[in-house]
Every structure is written in structure tokens, then in C-alpha cells.
Enzyme design. Structure first.
Site, PDB file in Angstrom:
ATOM      1  N   GLU B  70     -61.549 -16.402 -31.389  1.00  0.00           N
ATOM      2  CA  GLU B  70     -62.642 -16.726 -32.317  1.00  0.00           C
ATOM      3  C   GLU B  70     -62.431 -16.150 -33.710  1.00  0.00           C
ATOM      4  OE1 GLU B  70     -63.346 -15.496 -29.225  1.00  0.00           O
ATOM      5  OE2 GLU B  70     -64.355 -17.153 -28.201  1.00  0.00           O
ATOM      6  N   HIS B 139     -74.362 -15.004 -22.368  1.00  0.00           N
ATOM      7  CA  HIS B 139     -74.276 -16.433 -22.706  1.00  0.00           C
ATOM      8  C   HIS B 139     -75.667 -17.032 -22.939  1.00  0.00           C
ATOM      9  CE1 HIS B 139     -70.256 -15.921 -20.976  1.00  0.00           C
ATOM     10  NE2 HIS B 139     -69.911 -17.101 -21.443  1.00  0.00           N
TER      11      HIS B 139
END
Lengths: 333, 338
Positions: B70, B139
């Protein structure tokens, strides 16, 4: 090329390289003095001693090429063609500075010159360079011909940042026209390079990510110029990214005000006397009679005049207006 | 012509239309195509929940699958934006921003100011937000306040397919970095969406339900819960006005203040944890700017100050419900001046 020039650059280019290196040197040495006097706010990290790397690489670049610099960014800026007076004004935090006084020494940028900024975050430029290289790749695909390139500079310290290592991988898998330059001056801030980095060779590290790597003596302008030419040419032709390590020396502390007690006794005197890249370049071109002493002296006078003018203008420039505090956060909000 | 499509399809259509319109619009992210480099199906996933499915066939050069990396690719999107492209980066789950946050808050957010107004960074970072997916603590977060806090970023969190398409197209065309928060539990939610391209401006709240008795401010999934609450309150003859903020930075406080001037009572709802969230920000601004209009104390409905739990029983308790919001409205109506 005249007979007395054994170098890969014609005389006017040699003189231009000298001018850029001399400008960086004088800019930094003047800042060292003015900072100690208390004229300059904030943090300043000087590039003196490392000029051959910035100039040896940037001599191959044009404005469409991008670079992302480090906290030690003045040399990269000057070598890439950022206006010296605007830089000095910026370092003094004045209106009319390269960033209107809002960035300072650690954030000088000029996107019109492809200079994506000095950066206060170590290793942060490497992902940005992947993006600039990706944009260059799209442009090249559209218009054909050699691609623009993008170059990330890190020190040996920031070469251990995850952002840097991830960027090596991303550039390799996307085959980007990117070059990752490791400016290895032996110190990560105050910590010896070898203490913080287990691998000896950056060529090995590059190989671990699937990139070709080259190590050069960064105090040798011509060695840097030749190696940079090779990796930049490969990137322009679609051959993908490379890593270039320049082994170099830092004449000043990590930041101005650093007492540098971590250095060995006599180290600074030794590197100034024996590993000065500008002295080495000067001796080489004078020794080969490629240029004359008078020509270099004329440049020295120009450069001193330029730095003098930059400091005078920076001191005389007004500070930003109070209203500038809240402008330019967004394009539109 | 309007037809009913899901929020997921609204996102897909917005990206498709902008890629067709503007050659500089590209997209990168993990598995946004799926199956890259393998011997099986190309476009195997179209994003982990299929949001970008089918775009690769239409724009094969413009969708870039990335390594699981990322920091590198979010930074690359930002760097590309600063050098002439208009990238969309998909961060998948907003919870992953911890690994690439520097690129967002120290780089993208700062360029314009730090470089004296001479940089533009037209990047959109799309990410899924929110709980209810049984996806547990890493998440499921609603991290909108973290981005809203940072000058230089814009933050969007739509609740309907119509707003999603219009706000995403606007975000792509916007010249500042935008964090575009998509509630994963709304991906399947369907609504009227015109086929043609259109924009919804950033910084304008929507008022999906008007009322005179109490103002309920919410965004994202909570906008739906607020409407449920308004239905419950209507059975008691209470007329609640629901404001869907849609954009958190810039924030449309004018619409909120006007409503509070009318109703005198405010319930702020947020799926983000209760400290320093959007609800506390709205509450503070109302207290500072419309104190005289308030007839009672402001109520906040938010999850407890805990991570998102896994067990469905606990997660359902964690997410504010329509009934909780209605109760909060009744509390504020029972107190204070009449």
C-alpha cells in the site's frame, strides 16, 4: 571535441557542471555561516561535499523528468534548475520564496522544473517517483520517443525505509522509467551506515528486488555522470528501473547545529582535504587543460555575486501576509 | 434515464464514464482486476467485492493491479497525480491506511500548502468503511474522522447509489485529494441512478426527510438508520428532519444550523468511535454557533469506545440502531424548553 578535452562532455558543459557544483557549494557554505549567526529559522540540512552526485545525475535530465529529493535537498534543487534566489527566500521564510515561505528548507519544490520537493519524511519520495515514472510511461506511450524518467534520492539511512523497499519492487514489476539513487554518505543522521544496514552492497540489495544496480565513487563527477547516463538511458528506452549508489561524504552535520561528536578525530579535516568532489573535478578539468583557470574564476565571481544577491534579496523580502496563513490549502473548498 | 442499480454498480459506472471521458483517469489497487499474471481468468475478481468487475475489458491499459504494497502504490497514485494524471487508488479496506498513512497525510494533503499553492494533487483514494460484515476489528472501522481532521484532504461518505455516482465523478474531477469512503454494507443497496454522467457537488448535505421537531444528522449507513428512526418517531407523531452530510470535508454546517434553528433539538449520529468523531464536531459547531436556538442538550449516538468485535451478537450491539437513534431523539424532546 578539442584535443585537450578527454572528458565525455564538451567544454561548455564542463563549465556548466562546474557552475552548478560551485553554486551548491557556495549556497551551502553561506547558509552554514548565516545559520550559525541566527539569521535562519528552523532546520537546515546541508549538501556540501555531495555536489558531484546531484550534478552528475542532473546533467542528464530535462524539465519533463521528475526528481523527488530528501531533507538534504538544496543541492538537488540547484542542480535541477530551481531558481537560487527563490530558494534563498524560501529558506528565510519570505514572500516570493519558491513555496511562498510556507515550505522552508525541507520542502522546496518547483514542479515546473520537475522538482517534486525536498521531503521531511525519510524515504517518502520513492513511492511518489513511482507515480511520476508511471505518468511518464503513459506520456511516452502516447507521444512516442524516449520516455521522461523519474529519480528518487534517499540517503543510506532512508534506504531502510519500507517505502523505499516497496518502491523498488513496484518499479520493477511495473517496469517503470525510475531510478533510485542511494546517496551513501556513511551516516544515517548520527548513526554509522554499517550499524543500521546489514547488507554491504546496494547492488546486492537491488538484485534482491530484481533491479540492476551500480555503485560508484560519488566524489568522482565523471564516474557518477557515466553511471547515471547508463541507467537513465536504459529507463528512457523502456528498459526499466535501476539503483545507483553514490558513495560520498558529508561536509557538515546531519543538521546545522550538530556538533558531530560521533565522527572520528580528524575525519572532517581528512574528507575536506582528500575527498572533496569539487576540488577533484576542478583538478581534473584544469589538469587536462580542458578549461582555463580564468574561466573558472569568472564563474566563481558570478556565483559569489549570485549568492550575495540571493541573501540580500531574501533578507529584504517581506514576510508572508497574515492572510496567507489560510490560503492555498485546497485548490477549491 | 433513471433505473435502479446498486451502489456497487454506481461506483463501477462512475469510473467507467470518467475513464472514457478523460484519458488521464487511471486506477490502481490490489486485485482491482484480479488474476493478473496467472493462467486463469483475467478480471477474475474485479476488486475483492467485485466493484470494478468488467472495467478491465473496457479500459485494459487504465486498470493496474498492484503488489500488496500500500505505501508504494498509494504513494505512486499521489506522485502520478502531482505529475499530470488523475488517478483513482483503491485502498480496499480503510483499515489498511495505517501502512500508507504518511503518503496520504504528509504528502498528498500537504503538497498544495507546503509548495505555496503551486501544486495540484487530483487523486481519489477509494476505500471500504464500516461495520456489519462480520469482518472484525481490522476490516470494519469507520475512520472518517481521522481524515477529516487533516487540512488538505477532502472526505466523502455517501449513503445512496445516486449520491455515490455523482460524488465519485465530482471527486475524480476535483483537483484536491479526496478520500472516498464506501460503506461495504451499502454496496448491495439499490436506488434510482441516471445512466448519463452527472455530478453531485462536494460540501452540500442532503435532507432526505424534512421535519419540525428534531434534527438528526448522520452519514453513510447511519443515514439509513436515521431514516428508520424517523419512521419510528412518526408513529408517535414526532416529525424528525434527517440530514445526510454526504461530504465530511468540506462540511455543510449551514444546512445543519438552519435545521437546528427550526427544530431546536439535535441528535448527531456517527458510526465512528465516539471520541473526536464527526458527531462531536457537528455538536461543537452547533453549540458554538446556534446555542440560543437549542431547546435541550444535544444527543450523540455512536458505538462504544471499543474496537469492532467479531461475534455477530456483539457486532450488532456495536452498530447504532434506528431504535437507539429514536430513543435519543425522545430524550432530547423530553428535556429542556418547549
Amino acid at each position: 571535441m578539442p584535443d585537450n578535452n578527454p572528458f565525455p562532455l564538451p567544454k561548455d558543459e564542463l563549465l556548466d557542471a562546474y557552475r552548478r557544483m560551485r553554486t551548491i557549494r557556495e549556497f551551502e557554505e553561506r547558509l552554514h555561516v548565516d545559520f550559525a549567526r541566527g539569521d535562519i529559522p528552523g532546520f537546515v540540512h546541508l549538501y556540501a561535499g555531495e555536489e558531484a552526485a546531484a550534478v552528475g545525475i542532473m546533467k542528464h535530465l530535462w524539465d519533463g523528468d521528475h526528481i523527488a529529493s530528501t531533507h538534504r535537498g538544496h543541492g538537488h534543487c540547484i542542480a535541477k534548475g530551481v531558481d537560487v534566489v527563490a530558494m534563498m527566500k524560501e529558506i528565510y521564510g519570505k514572500k516570493g520564496g519558491a513555496c511562498e515561505g510556507k515550505g522552508g528548507s525541507m520542502h522546496i519544490a518547483d514542479l515546473s522544473k520537475g522538482m517534486m520537493g525536498a521531503n521531511g519524511i525519510l524515504g517518502a519520495g520513492a513511492p511518489l517517483v513511482c507515480g511520476a515514472a508511471l505518468a511518464a510511461k503513459y506520456r511516452a506511450k502516447q507521444k512516442g520517443g524516449p520516455s521522461d524518467v523519474a529519480i528518487s534520492f534517499v540517503g543510506d539511512g532512508a534506504s531502510n525505509q519500507g517505502t523505499f523497499l516497496e518502491s523498488l519492487n513496484l518499479a520493477a514489476v511495473w517496469n517503470l522509467p525510475a531510478i533510485f539513487v542511494v546517496e551513501n554518505n556513511g551516516y544515517a543522521e548520527s548513526t554509522a551506515r554499517d550499524y543500521g544496514t546489514a547488507v554491504d552492497s546496494y547492488v546486492d540489495r537491488a538484485a534482491g528486488f530484481g533491479l540492476p544496480g551500480i555503485t560508484v565513487d560519488g566524489t568522482d563527477f565523471f564516474a557518477v555522470y557515466e553511471a547515471a547516463g547508463e541507467v537513465i538511458r536504459r529507463a528512457r528506452e523502456g528498459g526499466g528501473p535501476s539503483l545507483l549508489e553514490c558513495k560520498m561524504v558529508r561536509f557538515h552535520g546531519h543538521f546545522e547545529g550538530d556538533a558531530q561528536t560521533y565522527r572520528a578525530k580528524g575525519e572532517l579535516e581528512d574528507i575536506r582535504a582528500n575527498r572533496d568532489c569539487l576540488q577533484r573535478f576542478t583538478q581534473a578539468i584544469l589538469g587536462a587543460k580542458a578549461v582555463s583557470e580564468a574561466e573558472l574564476q569568472a564563474i566563481d565571481r558570478d556565483v559569489l555575486g549570485l549568492i550575495e544577491r540571493a541573501v540580500a534579496e531574501a533578507k529584504a523580502a517581506p514576510p508572508p501576509d497574515a492572510a496567507d496563513l489560510t490560503t492555498d490549502v485546497y485548490v477549491r473548498y | 434515464m433513471a433505473r435502479k442499480i446498486s451502489m456497487k454498480m454506481a461506483i463501477n459506472e462512475a469510473i467507467d464514464q470518467e475513464m472514457t471521458r478523460d484519458p488521464t483517469v487511471i486506477m490502481m489497487g490490489e486485485d482491482i482486476v484480479g488474476g493478473a499474471g496467472g493462467e486463469g481468468e483475467k478480471d477474475a475478481w474485479g476488486g475483492v467485492l467485485g466493484v470494478t468487475k468488467g472495467l478491465y475489458a473496457k479500459h485494459p491499459d487504465k486498470l493496474l493491479d498492484t503488489p500488496l504494497s500500500e505505501s508504494a502504490y498509494i504513494g505512486a497514485a499521489i506522485g502520478a497525480a502531482a505529475s499530470g494524471m488523475r488517478p483513482i487508488a483503491e485502498l480496499m479496506f480503510i483499515d489498511f491506511m495505517g501502512v500508507c498513512f504518511d503518503q496520504i497525510f504528509n504528502q498528498a494533503a500537504k503538497f498544495r500548502y507546503m509548495f505555496g499553492g503551486k501544486a495540484e494533487t487530483p487523486v481519489v483514494i477509494r476505500a471500504m468503511v464500516g461495520a456489519g460484515f462480520r469482518a472484525a476489528a481490522q476490516h470494519s472501522q469507520m475512520l472518517t474522522p481521522i481524515f477529516t481532521h487533516i487540512p488538505g484532504l477532502k472526505v466523502v461518505c455517501p449513503s445512496t447509489p445516486y449520491d455515490t455516482k455523482g460524488l465519485l465523478i465530482q471527486s475524480i474531477r476535483d483537483n484536491d485529494p479526496v478520500i472516498f469512503c464506501e460503506h461495504k454494507n451499502l454496496y448491495g443497496f439499490e436506488g434510482d441512478v441516471p445512466e448519463k454522467s452527472y455530478t453531485v457537488p462536494l460540501g452540500e448535505a442532503n435532507v432526505p426527510r424534512e421535519g419540525k421537531d428534531v434534527t438528526i444528522v448522520a452519514y453513510g449507513l447511519m443515514a439509513h438508520r436515521a431514516l428508520e428512526a424517523a419512521d419510528l418517531l412518526a408513529k408517535d407523531g414526532i416529525e424528525a428532519e434527517v440530514i445526510d452530510l454526504r461530504t465530511l470535508s468540506p462540511l455543510d454546517m449551514d444546512t445543519v444550523l438552519e435545521s437546528v434553528e427550526k427544530t431546536g433539538r439535535l441528535v448527531c449520529v456517527d458510526e465512528a468511535n465516539p471520541r473526536c468523531n464527526i458527531a462531536t464536531d457537528v455538536s461543537a459547531q452547533v453549540a458554538m454557533n446556534a446555542f440560543g436556538a437549542l431547546k435541550a442538550q444535544i444527543e450523540m449516538v455512536a458505538p462504544p469506545h471499543v474496537p469492532v468485535p467479531f461475534s455477530p451478537v456483539l457486532e450488532d450491539l456495536y452498530i447504532p440502531s434506528g431504535a437507539q437513534i429514536a430513543d435519543a431523539a425522545r430524550r432530547t424532546l423530553a428535556k429542556g424548553k418547549t
